[in-house]
Enzyme design. Structure first.
Site, PDB file in Angstrom:
ATOM      1  N   HIS A 253     -30.983  -5.009  19.072  1.00  0.00           N
ATOM      2  CA  HIS A 253     -30.963  -5.864  17.880  1.00  0.00           C
ATOM      3  C   HIS A 253     -31.115  -5.017  16.610  1.00  0.00           C
ATOM      4  O   HIS A 253     -30.362  -5.168  15.647  1.00  0.00           O
ATOM      5  CB  HIS A 253     -32.107  -6.885  17.978  1.00  0.00           C
ATOM      6  CG  HIS A 253     -32.275  -7.736  16.761  1.00  0.00           C
ATOM      7  ND1 HIS A 253     -31.782  -9.016  16.674  1.00  0.00           N
ATOM      8  CD2 HIS A 253     -32.882  -7.499  15.568  1.00  0.00           C
ATOM      9  CE1 HIS A 253     -32.078  -9.517  15.473  1.00  0.00           C
ATOM     10  NE2 HIS A 253     -32.744  -8.619  14.802  1.00  0.00           N
ATOM     11  N   GLU A 257     -28.074  -4.038  13.827  1.00  0.00           N
ATOM     12  CA  GLU A 257     -28.209  -4.460  12.435  1.00  0.00           C
ATOM     13  C   GLU A 257     -27.989  -3.287  11.481  1.00  0.00           C
ATOM     14  O   GLU A 257     -27.249  -3.400  10.491  1.00  0.00           O
ATOM     15  CB  GLU A 257     -29.595  -5.067  12.215  1.00  0.00           C
ATOM     16  CG  GLU A 257     -29.840  -5.580  10.811  1.00  0.00           C
ATOM     17  CD  GLU A 257     -28.900  -6.694  10.398  1.00  0.00           C
ATOM     18  OE1 GLU A 257     -28.548  -6.756   9.204  1.00  0.00           O
ATOM     19  OE2 GLU A 257     -28.496  -7.493  11.269  1.00  0.00           O
ATOM     20  N   LYS A 260     -24.301  -2.067  11.679  1.00  0.00           N
ATOM     21  CA  LYS A 260     -23.427  -3.081  11.062  1.00  0.00           C
ATOM     22  C   LYS A 260     -23.469  -2.971   9.531  1.00  0.00           C
ATOM     23  O   LYS A 260     -22.431  -3.003   8.865  1.00  0.00           O
ATOM     24  CB  LYS A 260     -23.883  -4.475  11.507  1.00  0.00           C
ATOM     25  CG  LYS A 260     -23.133  -5.638  10.870  1.00  0.00           C
ATOM     26  CD  LYS A 260     -23.665  -6.968  11.341  1.00  0.00           C
ATOM     27  CE  LYS A 260     -25.087  -7.186  10.925  1.00  0.00           C
ATOM     28  NZ  LYS A 260     -25.336  -8.077   9.812  1.00  0.00           N
ATOM     29  N   ASN A 261     -24.665  -2.803   8.972  1.00  0.00           N
ATOM     30  CA  ASN A 261     -24.802  -2.672   7.515  1.00  0.00           C
ATOM     31  C   ASN A 261     -24.080  -1.420   7.011  1.00  0.00           C
ATOM     32  O   ASN A 261     -23.399  -1.452   5.975  1.00  0.00           O
ATOM     33  CB  ASN A 261     -26.285  -2.587   7.126  1.00  0.00           C
ATOM     34  CG  ASN A 261     -26.991  -3.929   7.252  1.00  0.00           C
ATOM     35  OD1 ASN A 261     -26.359  -4.957   7.457  1.00  0.00           O
ATOM     36  ND2 ASN A 261     -28.299  -3.912   7.141  1.00  0.00           N
TER      37      ASN A 261
END
Length: 385
Positions: A253, A257, A260-261
């Site tokens: 997770h 994140e 992805k950013n």
């Protein structure tokens, strides 16, 4: 001027809000029981304790685990109900927040009504109840997000959650507590499932950061390809054979994140340029105390004045799907929260839950470095709000 405007907007929001108290909808005895339990101290556990306890899940151990949860979970749920009852700016009266409060009250009542656990048969029945509670609370994060989004809309664009630190502080504590409750319940349920190699319940005893981060990179690049029709390369540096005990889903997770950013930042910066975007560098370092994962990109960075905002809830530069959820009537929302502006603050809570942390350092005009610290020893107790 800005402060006076904010205060006026908040006052008007409060005036328009009618508080809906718990005592209006549930019996007085239950309310008293909730607030009595909310006065009790919560008992924290560590990752190491969960590993040692679950290493040999014989029936007697499972009964002891059930007895602990039977006593501990009502206390944790009661703490959250008491908070949900007393939120500022009328947030407690939002329909979505009331729905979440009612889920917590139902689960509290179910646990309190369950008889004393004495043997294996009682423990089996209690585990079925835990499965029901786990399922009931699956949409808490997006439903709470909808309530906060409604408040934000009411307070207009002039007021962000930075101007409402009490709301931000509450959400940090609330979501941290939720992580803890779901780990405790999920671990007990998982110990009943068929044994998996290198797992004790939900915890991977030989969790490979390199492999999990690699999977997260593939997932994040796949989403990036769908959105942009291209995705920058991600280079991973670190020992592929290194392992340590951790919860793989948490690590996935957080890594997902951060990657992805970075992918999005790099794509946005280089989208209109006729040059190959620079790769994102992901470094995994093994220390005596911490495993540190650094994600470095050249996506242009974040202005220094904007850095505090990345840790506030509902701050996102992407389009929020919350409005679509409301329009479509999908009040329960998805099980996974993506693009709601919750990614970074929630990832930091996941890291802190087992004694780690997440830091973001940015060079405006160049790029951003994210440092994810994971406690290697697993001896840190839960940070209970």
């Amino acid at each position: 001027m800005g402060f006076r405007f904010a205060s006026a907007v908040v006052r008007s929001a409060l005036a328009a809000t009618k508080q809906v108290k718990l005592s209006d909808s549930v019996p007085r005895e239950l309310v008293d029981d909730i607030f009595t339990c909310a006065m009790k101290k919560q008992t924290g556990v560590s990752l190491r304790y969960m590993l040692d306890f679950g290493a040999n899940p014989i029936k007697r151990q499972m009964v002891l685990s059930a007895q602990f949860l039977h006593n501990e979970l009502p206390v944790r749920l009661a703490h959250r109900v008491a908070e949900l009852e007393n939120l500022p700016y009328g947030l407690s009266a939002k329909p979505q927040v009331l729905r979440v409060r009612d889920w917590y009250v139902e689960s509290f009542k179910d646990l309190r009504d369950f008889p004393t656990i004495k043997d294996d048969n009682d423990e089996q029945k209690f585990t079925e109840l835990l499965k029901h509670i786990y399922h009931r609370h699956r949409h808490v994060v997006p439903v709470m997000a909808m309530g906060v989004a409604e408040l934000k809309k009411e307070l207009q664009k002039g007021v962000g959650l930075l101007e409402l630190p009490e709301i931000h502080q509450f959400l940090d504590g609330f979501y941290l507590s939720r992580i803890g409750i779901r780990i405790l319940i999920g671990q007990h349920i998982a110990l009943h499932e068929p044994e998996k190699e290198n797992y004790i319940g939900m915890i991977g005893t030989k969790c490979s950061p390199s492999q999990i981060v690699g999977d997260a990179v593939m997932d994040a690049r796949s989403i990036c390809m769908r959105e942009y029709a291209s995705a920058p390369e991600v280079n991973i540096y670190g020992d592929p054979n290194f392992t340590f005990p951790y919860v793989p889903s948490h690590l996935h997770h957080m890594a997902f994140e951060l990657v992805k950013n970075s992918l999005r930042a790099v794509n946005d910066k280089f989208d209109d340029l006729d040059v190959e975007p620079p790769p994102i560098r992901l470094v995994i370092a093994e220390g005596e105390e911490d495993i540190t994962i650094k994600v470095s990109d050249e996506g242009g960075g974040i202005p220094r004045s904007g850095l505090p905002r990345i840790w506030t809830y509902l701050y996102s530069t992407a389009l929020s799907p919350l409005d679509e959820m409301e329009d479509s009537g999908d009040a329960d929302g998805p099980a996974v929260l993506a693009g709601y502006g919750y990614g970074l603050p929630l990832s930091r809570l996941y890291a802190r839950y087992f004694g780690g942390d997440l830091q973001i350092i940015s060079m405006e005009g160049y790029g951003t470095d994210a440092y994810l610290h994971l406690n290697r020893l697993g001896t840190v107790q839960e940070p209970l709000p």
